[in-house]
Design an enzyme around this catalytic site. Structure first.
Site, mmCIF file in Angstrom:
data_model
loop_
_atom_site.group_PDB
_atom_site.id
_atom_site.type_symbol
_atom_site.label_atom_id
_atom_site.label_comp_id
_atom_site.label_asym_id
_atom_site.label_seq_id
_atom_site.Cartn_x
_atom_site.Cartn_y
_atom_site.Cartn_z
ATOM 1 N N SER A 1 33.819 36.882 36.723
ATOM 2 C CA SER A 1 34.720 37.934 36.251
ATOM 3 C C SER A 1 34.787 39.120 37.207
ATOM 4 C CB SER A 1 34.242 38.423 34.887
ATOM 5 O OG SER A 1 32.851 38.707 34.950
ATOM 6 N N THR B 1 33.781 42.931 33.156
ATOM 7 C CA THR B 1 33.711 43.919 34.230
ATOM 8 C C THR B 1 32.278 44.362 34.473
ATOM 9 O OG1 THR B 1 35.788 44.752 33.393
ATOM 10 C CG2 THR B 1 34.568 46.199 34.879
ATOM 11 N N THR C 1 36.148 44.447 38.879
ATOM 12 C CA THR C 1 36.542 43.300 38.070
ATOM 13 C C THR C 1 37.563 42.424 38.782
ATOM 14 O OG1 THR C 1 37.333 42.689 35.859
ATOM 15 C CG2 THR C 1 38.503 44.438 36.936
ATOM 16 N N ARG D 1 49.122 42.030 37.116
ATOM 17 C CA ARG D 1 48.514 42.802 36.029
ATOM 18 C C ARG D 1 47.280 43.553 36.542
ATOM 19 N NH1 ARG D 1 43.163 42.991 33.570
ATOM 20 N NH2 ARG D 1 43.380 43.545 31.385
ATOM 21 N N THR E 1 33.897 48.034 29.549
ATOM 22 C CA THR E 1 34.106 46.635 29.894
ATOM 23 C C THR E 1 34.733 45.942 28.684
ATOM 24 O OG1 THR E 1 33.045 44.574 30.575
ATOM 25 C CG2 THR E 1 31.745 46.018 29.192
ATOM 26 N N GLY E 2 35.465 44.879 28.935
ATOM 27 C CA GLY E 2 36.125 44.170 27.835
ATOM 28 C C GLY E 2 37.617 44.125 28.063
#
Ligand code: GLY
Length: 318
Positions: free
Chosen positions: A48, A171, A189, A199, A222-223
């Site tokens: 990731s 991330t 990330t 994106r 993060t997420g």
């Protein structure tokens, strides 16, 4: 107590150990957090961030990252395709230009001019990441991110089946406070797996994925980036600390804002970490915090007592 390094996820030791070593040798918090983020970017087994990150819907990897010390000391790059280390490149943007953020091919060209080594023939896509993309693109049940305009798609079937950390959006955020009491942060990330090409999520956007103000504190997220971007998550947490919230109160409130303002699916996750501002003479330092919307998230903390991977101090929707 400072000095310390706090990072996101259970792969945090990859970041924290070299970051701590750098700080122990006299490096600043900024040196340390970038060394930490770079180690994760260079680890091809972490899917990731950096080399090994899962690609976009076209099968190409793009990387985002930023660094920050203060409102007037921030740098960022987004959509790098030829270089593996967005945080180190973001530092050059901060230190060698009058700008904060460079994107796309021109960010790659900037990195080249600055002497960073391009990733070379093989590119950022590892065999594992290519195989995951091939599985996704060939699975008729796959979620086409293009079809969810204005909304955050659920994760695909394979992603749902996995337990623990989710390679779709994990991330690495590294926050540090050094022996001189100076804060710094880095955030890196490869973004949402199989995203629409072009994106960019929260991670390289100052105030969303990361915010640091020596007078108020540091926070990082993060997420699912779109959730963080809807609430200026890191800026919000730092501003709450400026107004007197403790780090855990600040990140809990920033995450609560997400749970109140978005209709969350079962896979939507955001976690945040925060450090209090440096202590003033005679004051005790205000500490650090880690919280998540859902279970399954861990942070990694390193201080004089060593490195520990621990579950979040608070989970909003256990
Ligand atoms: N938080 C990483 C991303 O959504 O891109």
């Amino acid at each position: 107590m400072p000095p310390l390094i706090l990072s996101t996820w259970s792969f945090g030791p990859v970041a924290n150990n070299p970051a701590w070593e750098a700080m122990s040798r006299g490096g600043s918090a900024l040196d340390a957090v970038i060394i930490g983020a770079t180690a994760v970017e260079n680890d091809p087994t972490i899917n990731s961030v950096g080399i090994g990150g899962l690609p976009d819907a076209s099968g190409r990897v793009s990387l985002d990252g930023c660094v920050m010390e203060n409102p007037d000391r921030a740098g960022s790059v987004a959509c790098l395709r030829r270089f593996a280390n967005p945080c180190a490149i973001a530092r050059r943007v901060m230190e060698r230009t009058i700008h904060v953020m460079l994107v796309g091919e021109d960010a790659d060209r900037f990195a080249e001019r600055e002497g960073f080594a391009p990733i070379g023939e093989k590119g950022l896509l590892t065999d594992y990441a290519r195989a995951e993309w091939e599985k996704w693109i060939n699975d008729p049940r796959h979620v086409d991110r293009e079809k969810y305009r204005g909304w955050i798609p659920p994760l695909n079937v394979e992603e749902k089946a996995r337990s623990g950390p989710n390679q779709s959006h994990d991330t690495v955020c590294v926050l540090g406070i050094d022996g001189a009491g100076r804060l710094a942060g880095a955030c890196s990330t490869s973004g949402m797996a199989f995203k629409v090409p072009g994106r960019v999520g929260d991670s390289p956007i100052i105030g969303h994925g990361l915010y640091v103000d020596q007078e108020a504190g540091a926070a990082a997220a993060t997420g699912n980036g779109e959730l963080v971007m809807g609430t200026c998550g890191s800026f919000l947490a730092v501003e709450l600390m400026r107004l007197g919230a403790t780090p855990i109160e600040a990140v809990s409130e920033a995450l609560t804002r997400i749970t109140k303002r978005f209709k969350l699916g079962p896979d939507h996750q955001v976690a945040m970490i925060a450090l209090a501002r440096p202590a003033k003479p005679g004051e005790q330092w205000g500490g650090w915090a880690s919280a998540a919307i859902r279970p399954g998230y861990s942070h990694t903390i390193t201080d004089a007592a060593g490195t520990r991977v621990e579950p979040a101090q608070r989970v909003l929707m256990p």
